[in-house]
Write an enzyme that holds these catalytic residues in place. Sequence first.
Site, PDB file in Angstrom:
ATOM      1  N   LEU A 176       0.807  -1.241  -0.099  1.00 44.87           N
ATOM      2  CA  LEU A 176       0.013  -0.029   0.051  1.00 44.87           C
ATOM      3  C   LEU A 176       0.821   1.345   0.056  1.00 44.87           C
ATOM      4  CD1 LEU A 176      -2.775  -0.900   2.363  1.00 44.87           C
ATOM      5  CD2 LEU A 176      -3.046  -0.766  -0.030  1.00 44.87           C
ATOM      6  N   CYS A 177       2.084   1.236   0.490  1.00 45.69           N
ATOM      7  CA  CYS A 177       2.760   2.393   0.444  1.00 45.69           C
ATOM      8  C   CYS A 177       3.269   2.561  -0.557  1.00 45.69           C
ATOM      9  CB  CYS A 177       4.095   1.969   1.532  1.00 45.69           C
ATOM     10  SG  CYS A 177       5.061   0.673   1.254  1.00 45.69           S
ATOM     11  N   THR A 178       3.589   1.700  -1.649  1.00 47.16           N
ATOM     12  CA  THR A 178       3.979   1.803  -3.071  1.00 47.16           C
ATOM     13  C   THR A 178       2.933   2.494  -3.758  1.00 47.16           C
ATOM     14  OG1 THR A 178       5.415   0.078  -2.938  1.00 47.16           O
ATOM     15  CG2 THR A 178       4.962   1.025  -5.162  1.00 47.16           C
ATOM     16  N   GLU A 238       2.300   6.195  -2.363  1.00 52.00           N
ATOM     17  CA  GLU A 238       3.551   7.174  -2.382  1.00 52.00           C
ATOM     18  C   GLU A 238       4.530   7.073  -3.675  1.00 52.00           C
ATOM     19  OE1 GLU A 238       5.674   6.624   1.083  1.00 52.00           O
ATOM     20  OE2 GLU A 238       4.004   6.763   2.793  1.00 52.00           O
TER      21      GLU A 238
END
Length: 448
Positions: A212-214, A217
Amino acid sequence: MAEVATATEEGRWRDVDRLLSRNGNLVSALFDPSPTLREDIGEYVKVLVVGAGGLGCELLKDLALSGFKNIDVIDMDTIEVSNLNRQFLFRLQDVGKSKAEVAAKRVMERVSGVNIVPHFGRIEDKELDFYSNFQIIVLGLDSIEARSYINSVACGFLEYDADDNPLLETVKPMVDGGTEGFKGHARVILPGTTPCFECNIWLFPPQVKFPLCTLAETPRTPAHCIEYAHLIKWDEMHSGKAFDADNPDHMQWVYDEALKRAELFGIAGVTYSLTQGVVKNIIPAIASTNAIVSATCTLEALKIISGCSKTLSNYMTYNGQEGTHIKVTDFFREKDCLVCGPGTLVELESSVTLAEFIEQLEKHPDVLMSKASVTHRGNNLYMQAPPVLEEMTRSNLSLTLYDLLGKVAKDTVHVSGMVEKNGKRTSSLRKLRVSFKGVSTGPTDMDM
């Protein structure tokens, strides 16, 4: 015209009849060549085709043109416009109709004498007696879960003798085909002899998951942008409203948001079709791959039923990405497989309660399991944990195992608990064949 039709009909079966009426060096020991063998197969053999999509359409056509006349097909899906480029049995006017029903109708219109019975519904909704009626099952599925279910059903009919050798009359052969773009596979599954689906489930790689961070962001691909819109942006903008992948308005919204995300990060390649593929995990299908894999599966089905040649040993892979590459690998069966393996034999009196059975497992020389939880055909008979399940299943402890298993002479259960290995206590899952003393052998339920 009648003479032309007769000549065409005879020519249609010429090559199949030659194959089935001649002996050879590669035939099965049980092969009995005969000019009427094709007609006998058509009259007495029942085939179940699971799946009526791209591969399933090809399978129905090929099986019908190989002499199989009694075919059932089951599929829960309806026809969509996106199916029409490769699922050749369907037309624009068929959109919204059952795939199984339309596919069966179209093949019967083109191949005289064949009878195809369609089933519009889930494979899990069919009784076990339904599957027992077929001599062979041919799979044209795109789901690991569906393959695993049919595999457990077919292996459930398998019985072993006292020496743990499979009884041939209980073997339910399967031929499994699958395609993914220019790649495909075909495999022969003879429960108890060749690896079943669970023996080699590691062949199927896990689905790709994006952190999810990829997505939030540092998106780098069109798929990242699509999944951002699907998994993150949708919940932000539609709080409490579930996303429906089959709703065109919902899909269009995700596509529009993914385009904005892609433009923001300078990423090209977001299209509506790609959005559908990513969100619904659709793998591009190639008609020629379906045709090649289907032909392989059909030939293997004919070889298994007739014995006209040795079968595939036992897993074929096809890659048409660059040229043509075909490889056959002979995988080994897992002897302790919880699905197709014989399991450990446990003989009991019909008066033994579930609590007494669990206690006996601690002392059984081939089990030696403590704190066992017991399941039967997916149903929890008794669970040691969590507390809520223990409380829900506690009342079964006073009931006899014979009654809990449906008063059959023998059946299979799975137990999980603690065993000792190399001086250490560890958790273990075992398959047990339960046989009740003094109970006459009648129809038994499936081993699962």
